[in-house]
Structure formats: structure tokens, C-alpha cells
Design an enzyme around this catalytic site. Structure first.
Site, PDB file in Angstrom:
ATOM      1  N   GLU A 166       0.801  -1.226   0.000  1.00  0.00           N
ATOM      2  CA  GLU A 166       0.000   0.000   0.000  1.00  0.00           C
ATOM      3  C   GLU A 166       0.838   1.284   0.000  1.00  0.00           C
ATOM      4  OE1 GLU A 166      -1.449  -2.715   1.147  1.00  0.00           O
ATOM      5  OE2 GLU A 166      -3.429  -2.591   0.226  1.00  0.00           O
ATOM      6  N   ARG A 216       3.072  -8.731   4.385  1.00  0.00           N
ATOM      7  CA  ARG A 216       2.113  -8.249   3.368  1.00  0.00           C
ATOM      8  C   ARG A 216       2.905  -7.626   2.226  1.00  0.00           C
ATOM      9  NH1 ARG A 216      -3.630  -7.189   2.697  1.00  0.00           N
ATOM     10  NH2 ARG A 216      -3.909  -5.301   1.466  1.00  0.00           N
ATOM     11  N   CYS A 339     -18.608   0.423  -0.601  1.00  0.00           N
ATOM     12  CA  CYS A 339     -18.905   1.842  -0.839  1.00  0.00           C
ATOM     13  C   CYS A 339     -17.861   2.763  -0.201  1.00  0.00           C
ATOM     14  CB  CYS A 339     -20.283   2.173  -0.271  1.00  0.00           C
ATOM     15  SG  CYS A 339     -20.360   2.006   1.532  1.00  0.00           S
ATOM     16  N   CYS A 355     -19.676   1.283   9.520  1.00  0.00           N
ATOM     17  CA  CYS A 355     -20.055   0.641   8.261  1.00  0.00           C
ATOM     18  C   CYS A 355     -21.437   1.115   7.848  1.00  0.00           C
ATOM     19  CB  CYS A 355     -20.041  -0.873   8.451  1.00  0.00           C
ATOM     20  SG  CYS A 355     -20.740  -1.733   7.039  1.00  0.00           S
ATOM     21  N   LYS A 561     -23.149  26.029  -9.534  1.00  0.00           N
ATOM     22  CA  LYS A 561     -21.961  26.418  -8.753  1.00  0.00           C
ATOM     23  C   LYS A 561     -20.769  26.584  -9.693  1.00  0.00           C
ATOM     24  CE  LYS A 561     -22.258  22.838  -5.882  1.00  0.00           C
ATOM     25  NZ  LYS A 561     -23.636  22.365  -5.806  1.00  0.00           N
ATOM     26  N   GLU A 652     -28.772  16.237   1.650  1.00  0.00           N
ATOM     27  CA  GLU A 652     -27.751  15.298   2.121  1.00  0.00           C
ATOM     28  C   GLU A 652     -28.332  13.930   2.405  1.00  0.00           C
ATOM     29  OE1 GLU A 652     -25.793  17.012   5.444  1.00  0.00           O
ATOM     30  OE2 GLU A 652     -25.666  18.932   4.423  1.00  0.00           O
TER      31      GLU A 652
HETATM   32  P1  NAP Z   1     -27.298  16.868  -4.354  1.00  0.00           P
HETATM   33  O1  NAP Z   1     -25.993  16.309  -3.975  1.00  0.00           O
HETATM   34  O2  NAP Z   1     -27.974  17.778  -3.451  1.00  0.00           O
HETATM   35  O3  NAP Z   1     -27.077  17.557  -5.781  1.00  0.00           O
HETATM   36  C1  NAP Z   1     -28.088  18.141  -6.501  1.00  0.00           C
HETATM   37  C2  NAP Z   1     -27.510  19.335  -7.219  1.00  0.00           C
HETATM   38  O4  NAP Z   1     -28.540  19.924  -7.994  1.00  0.00           O
HETATM   39  C3  NAP Z   1     -27.055  20.410  -6.249  1.00  0.00           C
HETATM   40  O5  NAP Z   1     -25.689  20.246  -5.966  1.00  0.00           O
HETATM   41  C4  NAP Z   1     -27.375  21.711  -6.979  1.00  0.00           C
HETATM   42  O6  NAP Z   1     -26.179  22.132  -7.614  1.00  0.00           O
HETATM   43  C5  NAP Z   1     -28.409  21.321  -8.015  1.00  0.00           C
HETATM   44  N1  NAP Z   1     -29.702  21.923  -7.673  1.00  0.00           N
HETATM   45  C6  NAP Z   1     -30.380  21.855  -6.504  1.00  0.00           C
HETATM   46  N2  NAP Z   1     -31.531  22.524  -6.597  1.00  0.00           N
HETATM   47  C7  NAP Z   1     -31.598  23.027  -7.830  1.00  0.00           C
HETATM   48  C8  NAP Z   1     -32.541  23.817  -8.517  1.00  0.00           C
HETATM   49  N3  NAP Z   1     -33.665  24.228  -7.929  1.00  0.00           N
HETATM   50  N4  NAP Z   1     -32.270  24.160  -9.775  1.00  0.00           N
HETATM   51  C9  NAP Z   1     -31.152  23.761 -10.395  1.00  0.00           C
HETATM   52  N5  NAP Z   1     -30.212  23.026  -9.800  1.00  0.00           N
HETATM   53  C10 NAP Z   1     -30.429  22.656  -8.522  1.00  0.00           C
HETATM   54  O7  NAP Z   1     -28.331  15.715  -4.652  1.00  0.00           O
HETATM   55  P2  NAP Z   1     -28.173  14.346  -5.423  1.00  0.00           P
HETATM   56  O8  NAP Z   1     -27.144  14.418  -6.488  1.00  0.00           O
HETATM   57  O9  NAP Z   1     -29.553  14.000  -5.795  1.00  0.00           O
HETATM   58  O10 NAP Z   1     -27.638  13.376  -4.333  1.00  0.00           O
HETATM   59  C11 NAP Z   1     -28.434  13.061  -3.196  1.00  0.00           C
HETATM   60  C12 NAP Z   1     -27.577  12.419  -2.109  1.00  0.00           C
HETATM   61  O11 NAP Z   1     -27.094  11.166  -2.501  1.00  0.00           O
HETATM   62  C13 NAP Z   1     -26.382  13.277  -1.738  1.00  0.00           C
HETATM   63  O12 NAP Z   1     -26.244  13.280  -0.343  1.00  0.00           O
HETATM   64  C14 NAP Z   1     -25.247  12.548  -2.352  1.00  0.00           C
HETATM   65  O13 NAP Z   1     -24.072  12.735  -1.611  1.00  0.00           O
HETATM   66  C15 NAP Z   1     -25.703  11.106  -2.301  1.00  0.00           C
HETATM   67  N6  NAP Z   1     -25.067  10.360  -3.401  1.00  0.00           N
HETATM   68  C16 NAP Z   1     -23.727  10.186  -3.390  1.00  0.00           C
HETATM   69  C17 NAP Z   1     -23.110   9.513  -4.428  1.00  0.00           C
HETATM   70  C18 NAP Z   1     -21.620   9.299  -4.437  1.00  0.00           C
HETATM   71  O14 NAP Z   1     -20.927   9.669  -3.516  1.00  0.00           O
HETATM   72  N7  NAP Z   1     -21.077   8.718  -5.460  1.00  0.00           N
HETATM   73  C19 NAP Z   1     -23.854   9.047  -5.491  1.00  0.00           C
HETATM   74  C20 NAP Z   1     -25.214   9.257  -5.492  1.00  0.00           C
HETATM   75  C21 NAP Z   1     -25.812   9.926  -4.443  1.00  0.00           C
HETATM   76  P3  NAP Z   1     -26.051  23.594  -8.290  1.00  0.00           P
HETATM   77  O15 NAP Z   1     -26.942  24.504  -7.536  1.00  0.00           O
HETATM   78  O16 NAP Z   1     -24.621  23.957  -8.204  1.00  0.00           O
HETATM   79  O17 NAP Z   1     -26.453  23.389  -9.709  1.00  0.00           O
HETATM   80 FE1  SF4 Z   2     -19.346   0.269   2.796  1.00  0.00          FE
HETATM   81 FE2  SF4 Z   2     -19.459  -0.978   5.165  1.00  0.00          FE
HETATM   82 FE3  SF4 Z   2     -18.215  -2.137   3.181  1.00  0.00          FE
HETATM   83 FE4  SF4 Z   2     -17.158   0.019   4.310  1.00  0.00          FE
HETATM   84  S1  SF4 Z   2     -17.463  -1.954   5.256  1.00  0.00           S
HETATM   85  S2  SF4 Z   2     -17.283  -0.420   2.156  1.00  0.00           S
HETATM   86  S3  SF4 Z   2     -18.981   1.189   4.797  1.00  0.00           S
HETATM   87  S4  SF4 Z   2     -20.398  -1.639   3.258  1.00  0.00           S
END
Ligand code: NAP
Ligand code: SF4
Length: 669
Positions: A166, A216, A339, A355, A561, A652
Site C-alpha cells: 500500500e 504483506r 462503498c 459501516c 456552482k 444530504e
Molecule cells: P445533491 O448532492 O444535493 O445535488 C443536486 C444538485 O442539484 C445540487 O448540488 C445543486 O447544484 C443542483 N440543484 C439543486 N436545486 C436546484 C434547482 N432548484 N435548480 C437547479 N439546480 C439545482 O443531490 P443528489 O445528487 O440528488 O444526491 C443526493 C444524495 O445522494 C447526496 O447526499 C449525495 O451525496 C448522495 N449520493 C452520493 C453519491 C456518491 O458519492 N457517489 C452518489 C449518489 C448519491 P447547483 O446549484 O450547483 O447546480
Molecule cells: Fe461500505 Fe461498510 Fe463495506 Fe465500508 S465496510 S465499504 S462502509 S459496506
């Protein structure tokens, strides 16, 4: 006879007989660093030992202060410190388990201004420039490893693991990339190997014959100027001669830009490298990285890939993994979905590890589901992650639980997430919960959108009705479609697509839109080629030119943004998601305002200038709104009601929080 006879067969290594071949790999939990956390760490290990695992490996303990991972991080270099470890080893032995201490010197990965390495070359992932060790300091550090191992033996550990992968100090000596020394510890591949060989030789001298030493080894460094395959094999043989009993296998330095363990890495993606090394070795070899089912682990031992299988995160996700597999209940295993959201992301943010699918992990003494004194009736409305967690946790305590779900299937947002390429593992969580509901006797009413009247007679109601996609106020929004309709297959987008909103879901949808599926049986080869992983016999470190897949669509990903897209994604996986966007040719537009959506496409203003994206479809990923009218009606009717998950706070929204809320609510009911 059980379903996994190869995995569950005992194995003798040195003087130690392991009850099976399952190793819980080393993970830093954040409970190692302070004396007051020792009882919590002991409870965490004891639960895994009780669950049947063959060997537990602790998180890494530094042999010297200069080897700390961060200021005041875990170290084992004195008798006083060793005394505390007796609580850990005693707790594991009381449950019939075995435990090894990992000795880890962080080298230039140490998050301290006092870090040391083979040279003063700074790592790209830490802000501190290490001091180059003097010849004498190298010699003393090798002895310090042996001293820590001897202390571990006195503290009751059954084995030690020397961390040589690592990208930590030992790797920093091995690779030309980080070792430009011209003394006896550098200059040629063999001289660069001298440090790990001395560490193992001195450790063997310190612990005597028979005490297992696991080394390792890094099979593929996945960085430029990493070790060649010939060097890896030479090192393995030298380490064996120096006294190692077992070789555990690691893949990739932390600074590598190839994902090695996140969910998009195919299961068992690295086992071919383990198999290749095992053919050269006389001592047992352990496979690791992205192995998360008993079936795969058993197959690896049966087909001669490895003698042992290390699963770290899967044991965080389910401490009873081994007992369930042995009892023919593998369908009840809470599978790690890779994840990283509550484990590695927490570790890298200096937070206690847990987890996502098992929030009790590392909180075994704090989050306890005690049997209820009174079997009252509980209705849970909404079968997404929050509702599933609440329903199963209440039922585990002995409440009589009915779960209502308006759709024909359970899962909520998780069912959409598992359609994203590389997130197929999320289906395992659905399988786990479905089986758990069955085992616990929860009444499940699918296709029922519960009303206040339906909930008459329940003493408690938990509302986990989740979210619905937010529809932004943009002129012509009726021409757009929501991400939910795309992912659930109701809409098939055309060749050119604009995605509005670049949060986690926008990034995932862009990935889904551009993804070209591999032909059957070619998934792993395609994935390795996509990330530039080559044959390590031909290219040092196993790193070659990337051959990204041809994207399936032309995609624009747009946000209001001005910050970098994907900036807020998980620490250990966000960089890989951003790389996928680049590799798939997704055009990223920040600082946009949305003017109109019409037949011509998406009309924007960017930097004060109008811009038309001529696309076939516009997909809206602009977050979610809570669905909570049922909760408001229940409260107005004076009912005892709890609100959890996305229905409580849509912003969130995240499965980690939702599952934890469900569990915590039931724990204090
Ligand atoms: P989000 O993270 O809140 O993103 C939605 C984006 O849409 C905002 O960042 C905003 O960006 C834009 N937005 C919000 N209201 C708006 C409006 N009225 N008009 C136009 N643009 C608007 O929501 P999400 O993508 O649906 O995700 C939901 C949750 O799932 C989050 O907590 C996320 O972290 C989680 N998630 C994480 C992952 C990952 O880590 N890979 C994958 C999927 C989901 P702007 O204002 O800048 O445009
Ligand atoms: Fe996700 Fe839990 Fe696996 Fe970590 S241990 S990758 S938090 S499922």
C-alpha cells in the site's frame, strides 16, 4: 459438511492452527490510538472472534514515533503499551479466536512534520516532506520492527503482520520511485530489498521459531517506477528465506490512480496476481481486495489461487460472516458493498470507522439492541434503507413489526442506485434485508400506500416515506425527464444528453449514460484495460497506458456552482468518479444558469454568454424533496410518530445516515 469446505478447513501456520482460512484483514478503526478506547476495540474484536473468523489482524501499530500515521497515532514500542494489548488478545482468545498485530511504519505517508522515508521525496497525498533516513536510522528502524513484534508476542498476540504494501515505508524502500539512496539500502533492486529482508530476519530472531510472521507484499504497485514482477517474486522468496510464515497480498499504493477496492472494481479483480505468486512459493499465500462473499473465497482456495482469504470490510459489515456461512445461512450475510462511505472515508477524515450497512461496527458497546420488555406493535411506512433498518432493528428487539411499502418492491432509492454501473453490489443489501425481514417474522405489505386509517391500532409509527425528485423551476421543464425515470427504465434517453445538477446522482447518471457494457466474460479484462492495468511481467508496477471504453453517449453535466464538479463526493472514491467522467468524455459545465428547455435542447447562460446544448434529452438530477404528508397527518391526529431518513431531511439524503437512524431509533425505543 458445510457449503464452503475449502474456506472453512483449518490451516496450520508455524505453531498456530487456525480454525478456518478466513482472515479479517487489517483496518485502522480510529480506536487504536488512545488508551481509553481499548475496551471498545476489545469488544469490536471479540464480536468478530465470536462470529467465527480464523484470524484477526489489527490496524497498523507504528514501531517508532517517526513511523506514526498521524500525530499521536497508534504505536507499540514499550512494555507499558504492550500491557494494554492484553485486553485485546484476551478478549479474542476468550471467544476462541486468534489475533495478529500489524506493524506499520507510515514513512512518507505519515501525516506529521516528523515523517521519514528512504529519501526526501514528498508523496502526492500528504502535505509533509519526509526526512531521508540516515544509514544508521534505517538500521535502527529495522530493529524497531523486530522489537514491536517481540512486544506483541509478549502481549499474547498469536502472530504479527509486517506491512510491506500500500505504499508505506517498506514500499518506499523497494521502489526506485521513492528510493534514490546510494548506501547499502538502495542503488540496485536487490539492495532496495535489503530493508524488508532485514526487518523479517530480525523479527524472526526476536520472536523465535514457530511464531507466525505474515509479510504483506505489494503484488502490483500501480504507480510509475514501481517494482517489476521479477522483483516482486525475488522479494517474496527472500522474505520467505528470512523467516516469513505467510505472504498476504496487497494491491496498489495509496497514491495510485487505479481504484483497487471500491465498488466499481469487479469482485476478485486481483486474484490472478495472487495465483501467479502462489505458484512460485513454498509458504501459504493469502488473497485480498474486493473479495466479499463466502462463495468466491471458497472457490479461490479450491482452485489453488490462495491458501487463505483476507476480508477486511466484509467483517466490518457482518461480524457473523463465518458462522453464518458455516451454518448454511450465507443468504443472511450482510454483505459489504464496497462503498467506503463509513469505513475508509471516515478513516481518512480522522473519524471513527463504522459501516454503512452495519452502523454497530466499532460501536459494539454503545449501540445495543436489547430485547424489549413489552411486545408492542410498530408500523414502519416506507421500505427504503431507513425503513428497512428500522423494521429489522425493532423486530430484532422483539417488537411486532409491520412494514408498508407503496411500490411492488422494497428498496426505495437503493433500487435506483444499484442500476449504476459498478454499484450492482447494492443489490446485496436488498437481498440481506429481504431475508432478514423473513427470518424476523416482519409482516411486509407491498403495494400499500398506508394512510392514517391503515395505521389505526399500531402503538408506534415510524415514517420513512423517503423522497421524490425535485423539479426545478426552469422554463420548459416539461421537456425534461427525471433521473428516477431514466434509471428505472421508463425513459430511454437519446445519443446526446444534458444532465442538470452535478451532485452524487448527477455524476452517477452521467456514468450510466456513457457506460458501454462489456461482452459476457470480458468484464474484468475491459475494466483492467480501461484503468491501464497491464501484465506486471511486461510493465513495472503493472501500470500501462489506459484504453478507456468508447462512451455510449455524448453527455454534458451542468451545475450552477462555479466549484469543481464532484468536489464533495467521498474522499476515497470521489477521485475515481471524477476520472470516469473525464475518461468518458463527459463535458462539464460549471457556473451555468438555466434559461429554457425546448425542442432545440438546453439553453444556458455561462459567463454571461448564451449557450445552446443541442441535445435529445435533458435529465434532471437537482436533488430531492421530502415526502412527509403522512407524518404531518399522523402528528395532527395525535399519534406517536417518528420521522426518519430522507422524509426527515432530503438534503444530504444518504443511505449511511438513513440506516443508522433506523437502528438508533429502535435501540432507544
Ligand atoms: P445533491 O448532492 O444535493 O445535488 C443536486 C444538485 O442539484 C445540487 O448540488 C445543486 O447544484 C443542483 N440543484 C439543486 N436545486 C436546484 C434547482 N432548484 N435548480 C437547479 N439546480 C439545482 O443531490 P443528489 O445528487 O440528488 O444526491 C443526493 C444524495 O445522494 C447526496 O447526499 C449525495 O451525496 C448522495 N449520493 C452520493 C453519491 C456518491 O458519492 N457517489 C452518489 C449518489 C448519491 P447547483 O446549484 O450547483 O447546480
Ligand atoms: Fe461500505 Fe461498510 Fe463495506 Fe465500508 S465496510 S465499504 S462502509 S459496506
Amino acid at each position: 459438511m458445510n457449503d464452503y469446505p475449502h474456506l472453512l478447513a483449518p490451516l496450520t501456520v508455524g505453531d498456530l492452527t487456525l480454525r478456518n482460512r478466513v482472515v479479517m484483514g487489517s483496518m485502522h478503526t480510529g480506536l487504536e490510538d488512545y488508551a481509553w478506547d481499548v475496551p471498545k476495540l476489545a469488544a469490536y474484536f471479540a464480536e468478530r472472534a465470536r462470529g467465527g473468523v480464523g484470524l484477526i489482524v489489527t490496524g497498523g501499530y507504528a514501531p517508532t514515533k517517526r513511523g506514526w500515521l498521524k500525530p499521536f497515532a497508534s504505536e507499540l514500542s514499550s512494555r507499558l503499551q504492550a500491557e494494554r494489548h492484553k485486553q485485546l488478545t484476551g478478549a479474542v482468545h476468550d471467544e476462541g479466536g486468534a489475533i495478529a498485530l500489524q506493524v506499520l511504519h507510515a514513512g512518507r505517508y505519515g501525516y506529521t512534520p516528523f515523517s521519514q522515508s528512504a529519501s526526501d521525496r514528498k508523496s502526492p497525498i500528504t502535505p509533509f516532506t519526509p526526512a531521508a533516513m540516515s544509514t544508521r536510522q534505517v538500521d535502527r528502524t529495522a530493529t524497531a520492527f523486530a522489537h514491536t513484534a517481540a512486544l506483541a508476542q509478549k502481549a499474547g498476540y498469536d502472530a504479527v503482520e509486517i506491512m510491506g504494501s500500500e505504499g508505506y515505508l517498506i514500499n518506499q524502500f523497494l521502489a526506485e520511485r521513492t528510493n534514490d539512496r546510494d548506501d547499502q539500502w538502495g542503488g540496485t533492486p536487490t539492495r532496495r530489498m535489503r530493508f524488508p529482508v532485514e526487518v523479517v530476519r530480525r523479527t524472526r530472531e526476536a520472536v523465535g521459531d514457530g511464531f507466525p510472521i505474515i509479510y504483506r507484499i505489494s503484488l502490483l504497485d500501480l504507480v510509475e517506477d514501481g517494482q517489476t514482477w521479477e522483483e516482486v517474486v525475488e522479494l517474496a522468496l527472500l522474505v520467505e528465506q528470512a523467516g516469513a510464515t505467510v505472504l498476504n497480498t496487497g494491491i496498489g499504493w495509496h497514491e495510485a490512480r487505479v481504484p483497487t477496492i471500491i465498488t466499481q472494481v469487479p469482485r476478485g479483480a486481483w486474484t490472478w496476481a495472487t495465483q501467479r505468486l502462489r505458484k512460485e512459493m513454498g509458504i501459504p499465500v493469502c488473497a485480498s481486495n474486493r473479495i466479499n462473499t463466502a462463495e468466491l473465497a471458497d472457490q479461490l482456495i479450491a482452485d489453488g489461487t490462495a491458501d487463505l482469504v483476507s476480508m477486511a470490510r466484509p467483517l466490518l459489515a457482518d461480524p457473523d460472516f463465518v458462522n453464518k456461512a458455516a451454518a448454511g445461512r450465507a443468504d443472511e450475510i450482510n454483505t459489504c458493498i464496497a462503498c467506503n462511505q463509513a469505513c475508509l472515508d471516515h478513516a481518512f477524515a480522522n473519524k471513527r470507522v463504522s459501516c454503512l450497512v452495519n452502523p454497530r461496527a466499532c460501536r459494539e458497546t454503545e449501540l445495543v439492541l436489547l430485547p424489549t420488555k413489552r411486545r408492542s406493535t410498530v408500523a414502519v411506512v416506507g421500505g427504503g434503507p431507513a425503513g428497512l433498518s428500522a423494521a429489522t432493528s425493532y423486530a430484532e428487539r422483539g417488537f411486532a413489526v409491520t412494514l408498508f411499502e407503496k411500490d411492488a418492491e422494497l428498496g426505495g432509492q437503493f433500487r435506483l442506485a444499484m442500476r449504476i454501473p459498478g454499484k450492482e453490489e447494492f443489490a446485496e443489501t436488498m437481498r440481506y434485508y429481504a431475508r432478514r425481514l423473513e427470518v424476523l417474522g416482519v409482516t411486509v405489505r407491498l403495494g400499500v400506500a398506508a394512510t392514517v386509517a391503515d395505521l389505526e391500532g399500531f402503538e408506534e409509527v415510524v415514517v420513512s416515506t423517503g423522497v421524490e425528485p425535485r423539479i426545478p423551476e426552469i422554463r420548459g421543464i416539461e421537456h425534461a425527464v427525471s433521473y428516477a425515470d431514466v434509471l428505472n427504465g421508463s425513459v430511454t434517453p437519446g445519443r446526446r444528453v444534458a444532465v442538470i445538477g452535478a451532485g452524487g446522482i448527477g455524476v452517477d447518471v452521467a456514468h450510466w449514460l456513457t457506460h458501454t457494457p462489456s461482452r459476457d466474460g470480458e468484464e474484468l479484462d475491459d475494466w483492467l484495460a480501461h484503468w491501464g492495468v497491464g501484465d506486471p511481467s511486461a510493465v513495472a508496477g503493472g501500470l500501462t497506458e489506459r484504453r478507456p471504453r468508447t462512451p455510449a453517449r455524448e453527455v454534458y453535466l451542468v451545475q450552477r456552482k462555479t466549484s469543481m464538479i464532484g468536489k464533495d463526493l467521498g474522499k476515497t472514491s470521489g477521485w475515481a468518479h471524477r476520472a470516469v467522467l473525464r475518461q468518458s468524455g463527459v463535458e462539464q459545465i460549471s457556473g451555468a444558469s438555466y434559461d429554457l428547455i425546448d425542442e432545440a435542447g438546453l439553453h444556458l447562460t455561462v459567463d454571461g454568454a448564451p449557450l445552446l446544448l443541442e441535445v435529445d434529452d435533458v435529465v434532471v438530477c437537482t436533488g430531492q424533496e421530502s415526502v412527509r404528508h403522512l407524518y404531518d397527518e399522523l402528528v395532527a391526529a395525535g399519534r406517536t410518530t417518528h420521522l426518519i431518513g430522507g422524509a426527515a431531511v432530503a438534503a444530504e439524503l444518504d443511505a449511511k445516515r438513513a440506516i443508522e437512524q433506523g437502528l438508533r431509533l429502535a435501540a432507544r425505543a
